[in-house]
Scaffold this motif. Structure first.
Motif, PDB file in Angstrom:
ATOM      1  N   ARG A 153       0.662  -1.188   0.232  1.00 16.58           N
ATOM      2  CA  ARG A 153       0.003  -0.018   0.019  1.00 16.58           C
ATOM      3  C   ARG A 153       0.751   1.295  -0.043  1.00 16.58           C
ATOM      4  NH1 ARG A 153      -5.517  -0.912   1.054  1.00 16.58           N
ATOM      5  NH2 ARG A 153      -5.918  -3.096   1.815  1.00 16.58           N
ATOM      6  N   TYR A 186      -4.770  -6.293  -3.305  1.00 19.24           N
ATOM      7  CA  TYR A 186      -3.581  -5.917  -2.513  1.00 19.24           C
ATOM      8  C   TYR A 186      -3.033  -7.168  -2.006  1.00 19.24           C
ATOM      9  CZ  TYR A 186      -5.268  -1.056  -2.764  1.00 19.24           C
ATOM     10  OH  TYR A 186      -5.593   0.005  -3.034  1.00 19.24           O
ATOM     11  N   LYS A 190      -6.560  -5.288   4.100  1.00 16.46           N
ATOM     12  CA  LYS A 190      -6.975  -4.832   5.630  1.00 16.46           C
ATOM     13  C   LYS A 190      -7.781  -5.827   6.100  1.00 16.46           C
ATOM     14  CE  LYS A 190      -6.711  -0.140   4.191  1.00 16.46           C
ATOM     15  NZ  LYS A 190      -7.526   1.238   4.212  1.00 16.46           N
TER      16      LYS A 190
END
Length: 298
Positions: A153, A186, A190
């Motif tokens: 990120r 990603y 998260k």
């Protein structure tokens, strides 16, 4: 790129896609963009080759995702920089990419354009992506979505992906070709983030926009056959040109050798004539000397 972390396929966000038809997805992208890793992430299993293994042929795999069957077809990648400075990939690679449509009959609901996030994404890269999307026909853009693979990120430098896309003219243009559709996977999602579920939602919205139609396999495969005929015609023309050039070179060499042979013959004639003239001159001198000596003796 590194293997994208396997993403949980739970219903944490309450997204239910069970009413959607079986999804057929085709992954398209440059070599080492992370297509195989994306396929593994979508299916929630190691369905495709590990990182570092180059995909050489189109390969399908399916699994149950969010209570629906999803088919994912991985395809060979191309190189950003071709050695001859022309097409980003040779015909056999393009042909194999188009063959992916034979593995997802009767057609694909989405082309996922896998692009590693890069701030140096230039016009050359964009044109390479466009070149390969257009293998699927002009209508392929209506079924395309840019899927960014992001290792860290921190690559976003504190901004959002949407902002980064806007800042890069070429990325923004590529996404615009896809009707503004893009998503990101990603390597470090998260907590509670279900990236695959969000991706499938975007795909189903695209399907609704397209009136539940698809990118039909037979249409693409027919185009592939026509392109192959054209490629064979070009190869035949190139073969004939090579043969003509070889013939011209051989004829030129023959003509050059003939000229050399003639020059050698002409030189030999001149040498012979000079030798004969010299011999005559020597004989004349000898005759004169003999004559003078004869006169003295008398």
């Amino acid at each position: 790129m590194d293997e994208i972390t396997d993403i949980s396929h739970s219903h944490e966000q309450g997204i239910n896609l069970s009413d959607c038809p079986k999804l057929r997805l085709v992954l398209v992208g440059v070599t080492e963009a992370g297509k195989s890793a994306v396929g593994n992430a979508i299916l929630g299993k190691k369905a495709f080759d590990e990182v570092g293994v180059k995909t050489r042929v189109s390969f399908p795999c399916q699994g149950l995702v969010k209570e629906q069957q999803v088919l994912v077809v991985d395809t060979p990648g191309w190189e950003w920089f071709n050695v001859n400075g022309s097409s980003a990939s040779v015909w056999p690679v393009k042909k194999e990419i188009m063959r992916s449509m034979s593995l997802c009959q009767p057609g694909a609901h989405a082309l996922l354009l896998v692009v590693p996030l890069s701030f140096s994404f230039s016009q050359r890269e964009r044109r390479a992506v466009e070149e390969h999307v257009e293998l699927f026909g002009p209508e392929a853009w209506s079924y395309s979505l840019v899927l960014f693979t992001i290792l860290d990120r921190k690559q976003l430098r504190g901004s959002t992906l949407k902002q980064e896309v806007k800042l890069n003219v070429e990325l923004n243009r590529l996404v615009g070709n896809c009707g503004g559709r893009f998503h990101a996977l990603y390597s470090n999602p998260k907590a509670g983030e279900d990236q695959v579920a969000e991706l499938l939602v975007k795909i189903t919205k695209m399907m609704a926009t397209n009136g539940e139609t698809m990118l039909y396999s037979e249409k693409v495969l027919e185009q592939a056959r026509e392109m192959e005929k054209e490629e064979e015609r070009k190869l035949e023309e190139e073969r004939k040109k090579r043969e003509e050039n070889i013939h011209k070179v051989r004829e030129a060499l023959k003509a050059k050798e003939l000229r050399r042979s003639r020059r050698r013959t002409d030189q030999q004639i001149l040498d012979n004539e000079e030798q004969e003239d010299s011999a005559r001159d020597n004989q004349s001198i000898s005759d004169k000397i003999n004559f003078l000596q004869s006169c003295k003796q008398q």
